[in-house]
Design a protein around this motif. Structure first.
Motif, PDB file in Angstrom:
ATOM      1  N   VAL A   1       3.431  -6.262 -15.153  1.00 20.63           N
ATOM      2  CA  VAL A   1       3.894  -6.625 -13.813  1.00 20.63           C
ATOM      3  C   VAL A   1       4.752  -5.481 -13.304  1.00 20.63           C
ATOM      4  CG1 VAL A   1       5.208  -8.293 -12.453  1.00 20.63           C
ATOM      5  CG2 VAL A   1       3.928  -9.059 -14.474  1.00 20.63           C
ATOM      6  N   LEU A   2       4.465  -4.974 -12.118  1.00 18.00           N
ATOM      7  CA  LEU A   2       5.187  -3.823 -11.581  1.00 18.00           C
ATOM      8  C   LEU A   2       6.166  -4.246 -10.496  1.00 18.00           C
ATOM      9  CD1 LEU A   2       5.573  -0.746 -11.533  1.00 18.00           C
ATOM     10  CD2 LEU A   2       3.683  -0.621  -9.887  1.00 18.00           C
ATOM     11  N   VAL A   3       7.410  -3.788 -10.632  1.00 19.75           N
ATOM     12  CA  VAL A   3       8.456  -4.007  -9.633  1.00 19.75           C
ATOM     13  C   VAL A   3       8.843  -2.653  -9.066  1.00 19.75           C
ATOM     14  CG1 VAL A   3      10.831  -4.757  -9.239  1.00 19.75           C
ATOM     15  CG2 VAL A   3       9.337  -6.078 -10.758  1.00 19.75           C
ATOM     16  N   GLY A   4       8.739  -2.485  -7.776  1.00 15.76           N
ATOM     17  CA  GLY A   4       9.079  -1.226  -7.134  1.00 15.76           C
ATOM     18  C   GLY A   4       8.802  -1.331  -5.645  1.00 15.76           C
ATOM     19  N   SER A   5       8.651  -0.188  -4.991  1.00 16.23           N
ATOM     20  CA  SER A   5       8.412  -0.211  -3.545  1.00 16.23           C
ATOM     21  C   SER A   5       7.636   1.022  -3.101  1.00 16.23           C
ATOM     22  CB  SER A   5       9.736  -0.315  -2.774  1.00 16.23           C
ATOM     23  OG  SER A   5      10.700   0.595  -3.275  1.00 16.23           O
ATOM     24  N   THR A   6       6.814   0.810  -2.065  1.00 12.23           N
ATOM     25  CA  THR A   6       6.071   1.885  -1.424  1.00 12.23           C
ATOM     26  C   THR A   6       6.238   1.749   0.081  1.00 12.23           C
ATOM     27  OG1 THR A   6       4.001   0.651  -1.130  1.00 12.23           O
ATOM     28  CG2 THR A   6       4.324   1.766  -3.253  1.00 12.23           C
ATOM     29  N   GLY A   7       5.753   2.737   0.808  1.00 11.84           N
ATOM     30  CA  GLY A   7       5.702   2.619   2.252  1.00 11.84           C
ATOM     31  C   GLY A   7       4.437   1.915   2.687  1.00 11.84           C
ATOM     32  N   GLU A   8       4.375   1.617   3.971  1.00  9.01           N
ATOM     33  CA  GLU A   8       3.158   1.027   4.539  1.00  9.01           C
ATOM     34  C   GLU A   8       2.287   2.152   5.079  1.00  9.01           C
ATOM     35  OE1 GLU A   8       4.454  -1.870   7.443  1.00  9.01           O
ATOM     36  OE2 GLU A   8       4.464  -3.478   5.945  1.00  9.01           O
ATOM     37  N   ASP A   9       1.717   2.933   4.189  1.00  4.87           N
ATOM     38  CA  ASP A   9       0.918   4.082   4.589  1.00  4.87           C
ATOM     39  C   ASP A   9      -0.286   4.214   3.670  1.00  4.87           C
ATOM     40  OD1 ASP A   9       2.072   4.948   2.230  1.00  4.87           O
ATOM     41  OD2 ASP A   9       3.409   6.389   3.165  1.00  4.87           O
ATOM     42  N   LYS A  10      -1.084   5.251   3.884  1.00  7.48           N
ATOM     43  CA  LYS A  10      -2.323   5.387   3.103  1.00  7.48           C
ATOM     44  C   LYS A  10      -2.038   5.596   1.622  1.00  7.48           C
ATOM     45  CE  LYS A  10      -3.035  10.393   3.685  1.00  7.48           C
ATOM     46  NZ  LYS A  10      -4.004  11.425   4.093  1.00  7.48           N
ATOM     47  N   TYR A  11      -0.943   6.294   1.301  1.00 10.18           N
ATOM     48  CA  TYR A  11      -0.638   6.527  -0.110  1.00 10.18           C
ATOM     49  C   TYR A  11      -0.223   5.228  -0.805  1.00 10.18           C
ATOM     50  CZ  TYR A  11      -0.805  11.493   1.043  1.00 10.18           C
ATOM     51  OH  TYR A  11      -1.205  12.731   1.458  1.00 10.18           O
ATOM     52  N   GLY A  12       0.518   4.380  -0.086  1.00  5.60           N
ATOM     53  CA  GLY A  12       0.861   3.082  -0.642  1.00  5.60           C
ATOM     54  C   GLY A  12      -0.379   2.252  -0.928  1.00  5.60           C
ATOM     55  N   SER A  13      -1.348   2.304  -0.031  1.00  4.48           N
ATOM     56  CA  SER A  13      -2.606   1.570  -0.232  1.00  4.48           C
ATOM     57  C   SER A  13      -3.380   2.125  -1.413  1.00  4.48           C
ATOM     58  CB  SER A  13      -3.471   1.643   1.035  1.00  4.48           C
ATOM     59  OG  SER A  13      -2.821   1.017   2.123  1.00  4.48           O
ATOM     60  N   LEU A  14      -3.419   3.448  -1.533  1.00  5.19           N
ATOM     61  CA  LEU A  14      -4.140   4.069  -2.646  1.00  5.19           C
ATOM     62  C   LEU A  14      -3.510   3.705  -3.987  1.00  5.19           C
ATOM     63  CD1 LEU A  14      -4.770   7.615  -1.120  1.00  5.19           C
ATOM     64  CD2 LEU A  14      -6.520   5.921  -1.697  1.00  5.19           C
ATOM     65  N   VAL A  15      -2.172   3.706  -4.033  1.00  5.22           N
ATOM     66  CA  VAL A  15      -1.467   3.335  -5.257  1.00  5.22           C
ATOM     67  C   VAL A  15      -1.821   1.908  -5.662  1.00  5.22           C
ATOM     68  CG1 VAL A  15       0.823   2.759  -6.170  1.00  5.22           C
ATOM     69  CG2 VAL A  15       0.458   4.945  -5.018  1.00  5.22           C
ATOM     70  N   ARG A  16      -1.763   0.986  -4.721  1.00  9.83           N
ATOM     71  CA  ARG A  16      -2.033  -0.420  -5.011  1.00  9.83           C
ATOM     72  C   ARG A  16      -3.479  -0.617  -5.490  1.00  9.83           C
ATOM     73  NH1 ARG A  16       1.926  -3.833  -2.686  1.00  9.83           N
ATOM     74  NH2 ARG A  16       3.536  -2.576  -1.674  1.00  9.83           N
ATOM     75  N   GLU A  17      -4.426   0.066  -4.847  1.00 11.68           N
ATOM     76  CA  GLU A  17      -5.828  -0.061  -5.243  1.00 11.68           C
ATOM     77  C   GLU A  17      -6.035   0.428  -6.672  1.00 11.68           C
ATOM     78  OE1 GLU A  17      -8.051   2.102  -2.357  1.00 11.68           O
ATOM     79  OE2 GLU A  17      -7.493   0.753  -0.692  1.00 11.68           O
ATOM     80  N   GLU A  18      -5.437   1.546  -7.005  1.00 12.00           N
ATOM     81  CA  GLU A  18      -5.587   2.119  -8.341  1.00 12.00           C
ATOM     82  C   GLU A  18      -4.991   1.196  -9.403  1.00 12.00           C
ATOM     83  OE1 GLU A  18      -5.225   6.689  -9.663  1.00 12.00           O
ATOM     84  OE2 GLU A  18      -3.285   5.730  -9.324  1.00 12.00           O
ATOM     85  N   LEU A  19      -3.822   0.637  -9.107  1.00  5.52           N
ATOM     86  CA  LEU A  19      -3.171  -0.270 -10.054  1.00  5.52           C
ATOM     87  C   LEU A  19      -3.957  -1.572 -10.206  1.00  5.52           C
ATOM     88  CD1 LEU A  19       0.486   0.311  -8.871  1.00  5.52           C
ATOM     89  CD2 LEU A  19      -0.437   0.966 -11.103  1.00  5.52           C
ATOM     90  N   ALA A  20      -4.448  -2.100  -9.095  1.00 11.71           N
ATOM     91  CA  ALA A  20      -5.211  -3.351  -9.149  1.00 11.71           C
ATOM     92  C   ALA A  20      -6.466  -3.175  -9.993  1.00 11.71           C
ATOM     93  CB  ALA A  20      -5.572  -3.801  -7.734  1.00 11.71           C
ATOM     94  N   GLU A  21      -7.123  -2.031  -9.890  1.00  6.84           N
ATOM     95  CA  GLU A  21      -8.331  -1.773 -10.677  1.00  6.84           C
ATOM     96  C   GLU A  21      -8.016  -1.769 -12.171  1.00  6.84           C
ATOM     97  OE1 GLU A  21     -10.142   1.810  -9.351  1.00  6.84           O
ATOM     98  OE2 GLU A  21     -10.716   0.980  -7.392  1.00  6.84           O
ATOM     99  N   ALA A  22      -6.791  -1.358 -12.528  1.00 11.46           N
ATOM    100  CA  ALA A  22      -6.383  -1.334 -13.937  1.00 11.46           C
ATOM    101  C   ALA A  22      -5.863  -2.688 -14.409  1.00 11.46           C
ATOM    102  CB  ALA A  22      -5.314  -0.268 -14.151  1.00 11.46           C
ATOM    103  N   GLY A  23      -5.723  -3.646 -13.496  1.00 11.50           N
ATOM    104  CA  GLY A  23      -5.256  -4.973 -13.868  1.00 11.50           C
ATOM    105  C   GLY A  23      -3.758  -5.171 -13.806  1.00 11.50           C
ATOM    106  N   VAL A  24      -3.033  -4.234 -13.176  1.00 11.46           N
ATOM    107  CA  VAL A  24      -1.583  -4.370 -13.043  1.00 11.46           C
ATOM    108  C   VAL A  24      -1.269  -5.379 -11.939  1.00 11.46           C
ATOM    109  CG1 VAL A  24       0.578  -3.171 -12.497  1.00 11.46           C
ATOM    110  CG2 VAL A  24      -1.208  -2.010 -13.828  1.00 11.46           C
ATOM    111  N   ASP A  25      -0.322  -6.295 -12.208  1.00  7.24           N
ATOM    112  CA  ASP A  25       0.119  -7.286 -11.229  1.00  7.24           C
ATOM    113  C   ASP A  25       1.110  -6.617 -10.275  1.00  7.24           C
ATOM    114  OD1 ASP A  25       1.304  -9.367  -9.812  1.00  7.24           O
ATOM    115  OD2 ASP A  25       1.557 -10.669 -11.550  1.00  7.24           O
ATOM    116  N   THR A  26       0.730  -6.501  -9.002  1.00  3.52           N
ATOM    117  CA  THR A  26       1.586  -5.852  -8.000  1.00  3.52           C
ATOM    118  C   THR A  26       2.209  -6.857  -7.037  1.00  3.52           C
ATOM    119  OG1 THR A  26      -0.310  -5.445  -6.544  1.00  3.52           O
ATOM    120  CG2 THR A  26       0.263  -3.705  -8.118  1.00  3.52           C
TER     121      THR A  26
END
Length: 295
Positions: free
Chosen positions: A58-83
């Protein structure tokens, strides 16, 4: 029983890695031979490896509402990390780090502050920590790390802490005292050498020495593992992979000696690919351990 649940709290970045023929000196120049982009950040990297090892991260942290934040979330979700508890901060930008890596795998880091320390403890409900088997803290604001550690201690959840590069300008002594495990590289260990909190604390202190392995000390007893002597492609994220392996080993009920060896195996495997993120399996670890067993 399900897989052990580990909450990782701290930095979540997007990394832009430039591979150069050498790290330039002041007023010098280097040639870029390759480049790579992927997610990064100490908490994010550790959660990623834990998930690929079959744990529930389970990941606790913060990103912006931008393309990099979306890319980070997609990559983590594919690995099965709970965001679920990864905060998206309106109007902020995701932290981007520019990493310059030379031919030996050594790294120089440039970064903007971005949003990766915008989260606070209010974004983490009590049951997220109470239901965890372990809390892993990485570089973040000292007051946030302390508050999360206090909540974990109150809930009887073991805590590990990997403070990162900012030890010279941040007051982490209260977190050292609360942590069951403190993980440091050699430079960080030197920076904390005069810390009474580190010297007097109970629990395990792990010193990561890169390709030279690691040493864990507890109750006056030192456990060392010499590492695997692999030739690195990129050392980015190797310390985070070590932390994931060490935590996974401890949660699997192994000895301290084995946990250090598993941590070193994960760190070594992380250096064999470009970027801070690497998928590691137990088969990968066992293959490396088997190849290095003395005859």
């Amino acid at each position: 029983m399900g897989a052990p649940r580990v909450v990782c709290a701290g930095h979540v970045n997007w990394d832009v890695t430039l591979y150069v023929d050498r790290l330039p000196s002041a007023d010098g120049e280097a040639a870029i031979v390759d480049q790579h982009q992927s997610g990064g950040g100490s908490a994010s990297n550790t959660a990623f490896v834990l998930s690929t090892l079959g744990l529930s991260s389970v990941l606790v942290g913060s990103t912006g509402e931008d393309k990099y934040g979306s890319l980070v979330r997609e990559e983590l979700a594919e690995a099965g990390v709970d965001t679920t508890h990864l905060t998206s901060v309106p109007g902020a930008v995701t932290t981007v780090k520019y990493l310059v890596v030379d031919e030996s795998g050594q790294v120089m880091v440039l970064a903007n502050d971005g949003a990766n320390e915008a989260f606070d403890t209010a974004s983490v409900p009590d049951d997220a920590i109470e239901r965890a088997d372990h809390l892993h803290l990485t570089s973040q604001r000292p007051e946030t790390a302390q508050a999360l550690a206090e909540r974990a201690v109150e809930a009887g959840v073991p805590v590990s802490f990997d403070p990162g590069r900012r030890l010279d300008c941040r007051e982490y002594e209260p977190v050292f005292r609360l942590a069951d495990v403190v993980l440091l590289n050699e430079s960080e260990a030197a920076a904390t050498k005069q810390s009474a909190a580190l010297e007097s604390r109970d629990g395990i202190t792990v010193i990561k020495r890169g390709s030279d392995g690691a040493t864990a000390t507890v109750d006056g007893r030192a456990v060392a593992h010499d590492g695997f002597g692999t030739e690195p492609v990129d050392t980015t994220g190797a310390g985070d992979a070590f932390a994931a392996g060490f935590i996974a080993g401890q949660l699997d009920g192994t000895s301290l000696e084995t946990a250090v060896a598993v941590g070193n195996a994960c760190g070594a495997l992380a250096t064999q690919t470009a970027g801070a993120r690497v998928a590691i399996t137990w088969d990968d670890i066992e293959d490396l351990l088997d190849r290095t067993v003395p005859e």
